[in-house]
Write an enzyme that holds these catalytic residues in place. Structure first.
Site, PDB file in Angstrom:
ATOM      1  N   GLU A  96       0.845  -1.201   0.000  1.00  0.00           N
ATOM      2  CA  GLU A  96       0.000   0.000   0.000  1.00  0.00           C
ATOM      3  C   GLU A  96       0.877   1.246   0.000  1.00  0.00           C
ATOM      4  OE1 GLU A  96      -2.442   1.516  -0.770  1.00  0.00           O
ATOM      5  OE2 GLU A  96      -4.016   1.598   0.731  1.00  0.00           O
ATOM      6  N   ASP A 100      -2.950   5.486   6.721  1.00  0.00           N
ATOM      7  CA  ASP A 100      -3.461   6.734   7.287  1.00  0.00           C
ATOM      8  C   ASP A 100      -4.296   6.374   8.517  1.00  0.00           C
ATOM      9  OD1 ASP A 100      -4.064   9.482   7.424  1.00  0.00           O
ATOM     10  OD2 ASP A 100      -5.710   9.327   6.018  1.00  0.00           O
TER      11      ASP A 100
HETATM   12  P1  IMP Z   1      -6.743   4.838   5.367  1.00  0.00           P
HETATM   13  O1  IMP Z   1      -7.776   3.832   5.035  1.00  0.00           O
HETATM   14  O2  IMP Z   1      -7.279   6.004   6.141  1.00  0.00           O
HETATM   15  O3  IMP Z   1      -5.506   4.255   6.037  1.00  0.00           O
HETATM   16  O4  IMP Z   1      -6.318   5.535   4.037  1.00  0.00           O
HETATM   17  C1  IMP Z   1      -5.549   4.950   3.132  1.00  0.00           C
HETATM   18  C2  IMP Z   1      -5.804   5.569   1.781  1.00  0.00           C
HETATM   19  O5  IMP Z   1      -6.098   6.961   1.848  1.00  0.00           O
HETATM   20  C3  IMP Z   1      -4.557   5.454   0.967  1.00  0.00           C
HETATM   21  O6  IMP Z   1      -4.570   4.275   0.217  1.00  0.00           O
HETATM   22  C4  IMP Z   1      -4.611   6.675   0.096  1.00  0.00           C
HETATM   23  O7  IMP Z   1      -5.299   6.362  -1.103  1.00  0.00           O
HETATM   24  C5  IMP Z   1      -5.427   7.673   0.846  1.00  0.00           C
HETATM   25  N1  IMP Z   1      -4.574   8.699   1.492  1.00  0.00           N
HETATM   26  C6  IMP Z   1      -4.385   8.889   2.806  1.00  0.00           C
HETATM   27  N2  IMP Z   1      -3.555   9.906   3.043  1.00  0.00           N
HETATM   28  C7  IMP Z   1      -3.187  10.376   1.825  1.00  0.00           C
HETATM   29  C8  IMP Z   1      -2.318  11.440   1.390  1.00  0.00           C
HETATM   30  O8  IMP Z   1      -1.678  12.159   2.161  1.00  0.00           O
HETATM   31  N3  IMP Z   1      -2.214  11.597   0.050  1.00  0.00           N
HETATM   32  C9  IMP Z   1      -2.871  10.822  -0.860  1.00  0.00           C
HETATM   33  N4  IMP Z   1      -3.686   9.819  -0.499  1.00  0.00           N
HETATM   34  C10 IMP Z   1      -3.850   9.606   0.832  1.00  0.00           C
END
Ligand code: IMP
Ligand code: MG
Length: 177
Positions: A96, A100
């Site tokens: 991945e 985040d």
């Molecule tokens: P999570 O499910 O919140 O961990 O988010 C993961 C997804 O959010 C990643 O696969 C990214 O597609 C998107 N994402 C989170 N932060 C960023 C960022 O700073 N830039 C671009 N995409 C992000």
């Protein structure tokens, strides 16, 4: 107009990816490995990482959608494309771009666990530790970064900037977060 500020250079990325590749090569010595990329952000990281792993490697891809606007996750994850082959008994690494909140990888880890793989690890190039809401960690993490929106090296803002060779902080006029 969007402003871009380099956070991690292509040289720093290359060195880190090589290091992660070496660790994976050592950890999975003697095994075959399936790298599962999360579309689309992980494609560039996967392409570079795969070439730093000196093992028998195959690829698969998975796609998820999360609702909300471009910069903000809604908390709902939906599987849009599953893996092509069964992962039963296989050593798999979910690849991945960024960890985040952890919602995406927590969901995918759960979904892949039902295949009963031999091993399941997570490789994430970037980690925004301070944003985590799910109890999940990356086994192979490139860089811990502050809570700023980044683009480049596969990461997008509304599908743009994935092709930037460096990872940059995106500062836009219309702040949406
Ligand atoms: P999570 O499910 O919140 O961990 O988010 C993961 C997804 O959010 C990643 O696969 C990214 O597609 C998107 N994402 C989170 N932060 C960023 C960022 O700073 N830039 C671009 N995409 C992000
Ligand atoms: Mg994305």
């Amino acid at each position: 107009m969007d402003k871009l500020k380099v956070l991690i250079t292509r040289e720093q990325i290359a060195a880190k990816v090589a290091e992660i590749g070496e660790r994976i090569t050592a950890d999975f010595a003697g095994e075959s490995l399936v790298l599962i990329g999360v579309l689309k952000g992980a494609t560039i990281f996967l392409a570079d990482l795969a070439r730093q792993i000196k093992l028998d490697v195959s690829f698969d891809f998975i796609a998820v959608s999360s609702y909300g606007n471009a910069k903000q996750q809604s908390g709902e994850v939906k599987l849009m494309k599953d893996v092509d082959q069964s992962m039963e008994g296989k050593c798999i690494i979910l690849v991945e771009d960024i960890l985040d909140t952890g919602l995406t990888l927590a969901y995918l880890k759960n979904a892949l666990q039902t295949h009963q793989p031999k091993a399941l690890r997570i490789a994430a190039l970037l980690d925004k530790v301070s944003r985590r809401t799910e109890p999940i960690h990356g086994d192979y993490v490139g860089f811990e970064i502050p809570d700023e929106f980044v683009v480049g090296y596969g990461l997008d803002f509304a599908e743009r900037y994935r092709n930037l060779p460096d990872i940059c902080v995106l500062e836009s006029d219309s702040e949406t977060r």
